[in-house]
Design a protein around this motif. Structure first.
Motif: not given
Length: 124
Positions: A38-46, A56-70
């Motif tokens: 849960s902390s990792t997920f919220l960190f990535a969302v933040g 922009n929010f549902f772009s491939r770049d945002t998905f890659v960023l989300f995975c990196l932050q996870l």
């Protein structure tokens, strides 16, 4: 500093306790994976770009960023758990941010090879 205190020192511990209090885990030790997730997920969302519209929010770049932050958030959580010291996670996060800033600046000022923007691509 603030992110580590909030996500690792606060959310991780509180989520682990939540898992115990609500019957998802019988001990705090068993609740830790829920706290990490849960902390990792919220960190990535933040770290997601909430400005710029839905496209922009549902772009491939945002998905890659989300995975990196996870990955980075999970790494900081593991560092915190393995050392038992929030300051180690803070130092790791600082070094990661410093490296990212350095590489971003370096890449912004380095021409890409084999493109029209490269100063070394002269046709004779």
């Amino acid at each position: 500093v603030c992110e580590e205190i909030v996500f690792r020192g606060g959310v991780l511990a509180e989520s682990a306790q939540y898992a115990v209090n609500n019957g998802y885990a019988t001990t705090l030790r068993e609740g830790v994976p829920f706290g990490v997730a849960s902390s990792t997920f919220l960190f990535a969302v933040g770290h997601l770009p909430f400005f710029g519209g839905l496209a922009n929010f549902f772009s491939r770049d945002t998905f890659v960023l989300f995975c990196l932050q996870l990955c980075t958030g999970g790494s900081f959580a593991l560092i915190f758990l393995l050392t038992g010291d929030i300051s180690t996670a803070i130092i790791a996060h600082f070094l990661y941010d410093l490296y990212t800033l350095y590489e971003t600046q370096r890449m912004a000022h380095t021409p890409f090879p084999n493109t029209k923007y490269c100063h070394n691509n002269h046709k004779n």
